[in-house]
Design an enzyme around this catalytic site. Structure first.
Site, PDB file in Angstrom:
ATOM      1  N   LYS A 195      20.194  59.817  23.199  1.00  0.00           N
ATOM      2  CA  LYS A 195      19.993  59.429  24.607  1.00  0.00           C
ATOM      3  C   LYS A 195      19.220  60.514  25.364  1.00  0.00           C
ATOM      4  O   LYS A 195      18.466  60.241  26.279  1.00  0.00           O
ATOM      5  CB  LYS A 195      21.362  59.222  25.291  1.00  0.00           C
ATOM      6  CG  LYS A 195      22.104  58.014  24.771  1.00  0.00           C
ATOM      7  CD  LYS A 195      23.455  57.835  25.430  1.00  0.00           C
ATOM      8  CE  LYS A 195      24.526  58.686  24.830  1.00  0.00           C
ATOM      9  NZ  LYS A 195      24.898  58.323  23.489  1.00  0.00           N
ATOM     10  N   LYS A 214      18.222  69.039  16.744  1.00  0.00           N
ATOM     11  CA  LYS A 214      18.405  68.089  17.859  1.00  0.00           C
ATOM     12  C   LYS A 214      17.984  68.786  19.141  1.00  0.00           C
ATOM     13  O   LYS A 214      18.530  69.828  19.489  1.00  0.00           O
ATOM     14  CB  LYS A 214      19.877  67.667  17.923  1.00  0.00           C
ATOM     15  CG  LYS A 214      20.197  66.475  18.824  1.00  0.00           C
ATOM     16  CD  LYS A 214      21.642  66.031  18.601  1.00  0.00           C
ATOM     17  CE  LYS A 214      22.030  64.747  19.287  1.00  0.00           C
ATOM     18  NZ  LYS A 214      23.430  64.341  18.971  1.00  0.00           N
ATOM     19  N   TYR A 216      21.601  68.687   7.631  1.00  0.00           N
ATOM     20  CA  TYR A 216      20.720  67.546   7.394  1.00  0.00           C
ATOM     21  C   TYR A 216      21.329  66.628   6.348  1.00  0.00           C
ATOM     22  O   TYR A 216      21.653  67.065   5.233  1.00  0.00           O
ATOM     23  CB  TYR A 216      19.342  68.022   6.922  1.00  0.00           C
ATOM     24  CG  TYR A 216      18.406  66.913   6.482  1.00  0.00           C
ATOM     25  CD1 TYR A 216      17.885  66.882   5.195  1.00  0.00           C
ATOM     26  CD2 TYR A 216      18.040  65.894   7.351  1.00  0.00           C
ATOM     27  CE1 TYR A 216      17.040  65.863   4.788  1.00  0.00           C
ATOM     28  CE2 TYR A 216      17.178  64.869   6.963  1.00  0.00           C
ATOM     29  CZ  TYR A 216      16.685  64.861   5.672  1.00  0.00           C
ATOM     30  OH  TYR A 216      15.837  63.854   5.279  1.00  0.00           O
ATOM     31  N   ALA A 217      21.505  65.367   6.710  1.00  0.00           N
ATOM     32  CA  ALA A 217      22.047  64.367   5.776  1.00  0.00           C
ATOM     33  C   ALA A 217      20.855  63.559   5.243  1.00  0.00           C
ATOM     34  O   ALA A 217      20.330  62.683   5.925  1.00  0.00           O
ATOM     35  CB  ALA A 217      23.030  63.466   6.505  1.00  0.00           C
ATOM     36  N   ASP A 260      34.353  57.452  18.819  1.00  0.00           N
ATOM     37  CA  ASP A 260      33.152  56.614  18.731  1.00  0.00           C
ATOM     38  C   ASP A 260      32.711  56.410  17.291  1.00  0.00           C
ATOM     39  O   ASP A 260      31.537  56.490  16.947  1.00  0.00           O
ATOM     40  CB  ASP A 260      32.006  57.241  19.554  1.00  0.00           C
ATOM     41  CG  ASP A 260      30.914  56.210  19.868  1.00  0.00           C
ATOM     42  OD1 ASP A 260      29.806  56.629  20.261  1.00  0.00           O
ATOM     43  OD2 ASP A 260      31.173  54.997  19.693  1.00  0.00           O
ATOM     44  N   ASP A 274      27.857  62.914  15.734  1.00  0.00           N
ATOM     45  CA  ASP A 274      27.842  62.518  17.147  1.00  0.00           C
ATOM     46  C   ASP A 274      29.215  62.617  17.785  1.00  0.00           C
ATOM     47  O   ASP A 274      29.920  61.618  17.980  1.00  0.00           O
ATOM     48  CB  ASP A 274      27.305  61.093  17.311  1.00  0.00           C
ATOM     49  CG  ASP A 274      26.842  60.879  18.766  1.00  0.00           C
ATOM     50  OD1 ASP A 274      26.110  59.923  19.026  1.00  0.00           O
ATOM     51  OD2 ASP A 274      27.243  61.703  19.617  1.00  0.00           O
TER      52      ASP A 274
HETATM   53 CL1  FH3 Z   1      21.830  64.796  13.208  1.00  0.00          CL
HETATM   54  C1  FH3 Z   1      21.105  64.184  11.762  1.00  0.00           C
HETATM   55  C2  FH3 Z   1      21.364  64.836  10.558  1.00  0.00           C
HETATM   56  N1  FH3 Z   1      20.828  64.400   9.399  1.00  0.00           N
HETATM   57  C3  FH3 Z   1      20.019  63.310   9.425  1.00  0.00           C
HETATM   58  N2  FH3 Z   1      19.377  62.688   8.417  1.00  0.00           N
HETATM   59  C4  FH3 Z   1      18.690  61.654   8.988  1.00  0.00           C
HETATM   60  C5  FH3 Z   1      17.864  60.744   8.223  1.00  0.00           C
HETATM   61  C6  FH3 Z   1      17.524  60.895   6.909  1.00  0.00           C
HETATM   62  N3  FH3 Z   1      16.765  59.830   6.594  1.00  0.00           N
HETATM   63  C7  FH3 Z   1      16.161  59.527   5.288  1.00  0.00           C
HETATM   64  N4  FH3 Z   1      16.601  59.038   7.646  1.00  0.00           N
HETATM   65  C8  FH3 Z   1      17.273  59.601   8.668  1.00  0.00           C
HETATM   66  C9  FH3 Z   1      17.332  59.016  10.030  1.00  0.00           C
HETATM   67  N5  FH3 Z   1      18.885  61.584  10.318  1.00  0.00           N
HETATM   68  C10 FH3 Z   1      19.717  62.620  10.606  1.00  0.00           C
HETATM   69  C11 FH3 Z   1      20.272  63.065  11.815  1.00  0.00           C
HETATM   70  N6  FH3 Z   1      19.997  62.372  13.004  1.00  0.00           N
HETATM   71  C12 FH3 Z   1      21.049  61.861  13.793  1.00  0.00           C
HETATM   72  C13 FH3 Z   1      20.368  61.125  14.957  1.00  0.00           C
HETATM   73  C14 FH3 Z   1      21.202  60.045  15.592  1.00  0.00           C
HETATM   74  N7  FH3 Z   1      22.359  59.735  14.827  1.00  0.00           N
HETATM   75  C15 FH3 Z   1      23.485  60.481  15.041  1.00  0.00           C
HETATM   76  C16 FH3 Z   1      24.683  60.042  14.285  1.00  0.00           C
HETATM   77  O1  FH3 Z   1      23.505  61.442  15.767  1.00  0.00           O
HETATM   78  C17 FH3 Z   1      19.122  60.604  14.337  1.00  0.00           C
HETATM   79  C18 FH3 Z   1      18.803  61.546  13.216  1.00  0.00           C
END
Ligand code: FH3
Length: 314
Positions: free
Chosen positions: A53, A72, A122-123, A168, A186
């Site tokens: 947001k 972020k 990083y996920a 949430d 989050d």
């Molecule tokens: Cl905070 C955050 C951490 N790891 C991530 N990995 C990814 C991602 C990986 N792929 C292949 N595609 C994506 C998208 N995104 C993240 C990530 N954020 C979080 C944020 C909004 N979602 C939340 C739960 O905060 C968008 C990317």
């Protein structure tokens, strides 16, 4: 005995673990030297991952350790305009102290004149809701659902042990790591559990995941998260939430009655687990430790050995 992995995966996992250790050592070195200051130039910025947001999230890499992170960026003016400073402070305070293999770790944070930067784990396999929507019929088979529900319950138990309520939980706030494990993220709506959390001005959480006590704007406890685990389990198996309706008032009415309609393909054990979580009275809901030991979970995600038990974070 840990699960055997093919050699190439072991070396990749080993390499990632080494980079993570170097990154954590660098964070600790700077903190011990009183230089807990990080800056944007410490990172190489990659592709955008998504937007929240109040800012965007980018894939980034720390220059010394080459460790990939999710950076972020939050714009201070936007935070002030929407009176979100206190919520961000709470998110940083809570997420930086929660260490669990199924909770996305806040590694560090820093600010410049106009922005706040959160350096997050990083996920690499992205958001759970994208994986869910990519499935045939947009739903998982029981084994994958059982694994994810076990890991969400384990992460929330760690939160509750620290008196933290997430509030949430939904597929959009759950990420998937390189190893295919859950990372809940989050913590923007999370709070410290003050035995009975007082009434709020605005309803937090997502409509379809709201517990009856939240719909009625009553005092609520950590047991709102247990309700969300029941909604999540239903959505992962069915592809939609159990109380979806044409209007919000109708959805709220159905939530407060908690009458669940199961499709014919939902098995007895899954119905039992979901029904025991979606109880109107919070005190009647299954506790998270019982969720992790429920026959539906144990049947598909048994702890083969002590090695598989949830590990305290590094
Ligand atoms: Cl905070 C955050 C951490 N790891 C991530 N990995 C990814 C991602 C990986 N792929 C292949 N595609 C994506 C998208 N995104 C993240 C990530 N954020 C979080 C944020 C909004 N979602 C939340 C739960 O905060 C968008 C990317």
């Amino acid at each position: 005995m840990s699960r055997m992995e093919p050699p190439q995966q072991t070396s990749l996992a080993h390499e990632t673990e080494l980079m993570e250790r170097r990154m954590l050592e660098e964070i600790k070195r700077r903190r011990d030297a009183g230089q807990d200051s990080w800056a944007l130039e410490d990172f190489e910025i990659g592709c955008p991952l998504g937007r929240g947001k109040f800012g965007r999230v980018y894939l980034a890499r720390e220059k010394i350790t080459k460790y990939p992170v999710a950076l972020k960026l939050l714009v201070k003016n936007e935070l002030v305009k929407h009176e979100m400073e206190e919520q961000l402070t709470r998110e940083i305070e809570i997420q930086s102290h929660l260490k669990h293999e199924n909770i996305l770790q806040l590694l560090t944070y820093f600010v410049d004149e106009k922005r706040v930067f959160l350096v997050l784990e990083y996920a690499s396999k992205g958001e759970l809701f994208r994986e869910l929507n990519a499935q045939k019929h947009r739903r998982f088979e029981e084994p994958k659902c059982a694994k994810y529900i076990y890991q969400v319950a384990s992460a929330l138990q760690a939160c509750h042990d620290c008196q933290v309520i997430h509030r949430d939980i939904k597929p959009e706030n759950i990420l998937i790591s390189a190893r295919g494990d859950i990372k809940i993220a989050d913590f923007g709506w999370s709070v410290h559990n003050s035995s009975q959390t007082k009434r709020r001005k605005t309803i937090c959480g997502t409509e379809h995941y709201l517990a009856p006590e939240m719909v009625k704007n009553m005092e609520h406890t950590h047991l709102v998260d247990n309700w969300c685990v029941g909604i999540l389990c239903y959505e992962l198996l069915v592809g939609r939430t159990p109380f979806e309706s044409k209007s919000s008032p109708e959805a709220f009415r159905r939530i407060c009655k908690a009458h669940i309609d199961f499709p014919p393909y939902i098995g007895t054990l899954a119905r039992d687990l979901i029904t025991k979580l979606l109880q109107v009275k919070p005190e009647d809901r299954l506790c998270l430790k019982e969720v992790m030991m429920h026959p539906f979970i144990v049947k598909h995600w048994p702890l083969k050995s002590v090695d598989d038990a949830p590990k305290p974070a590094k």
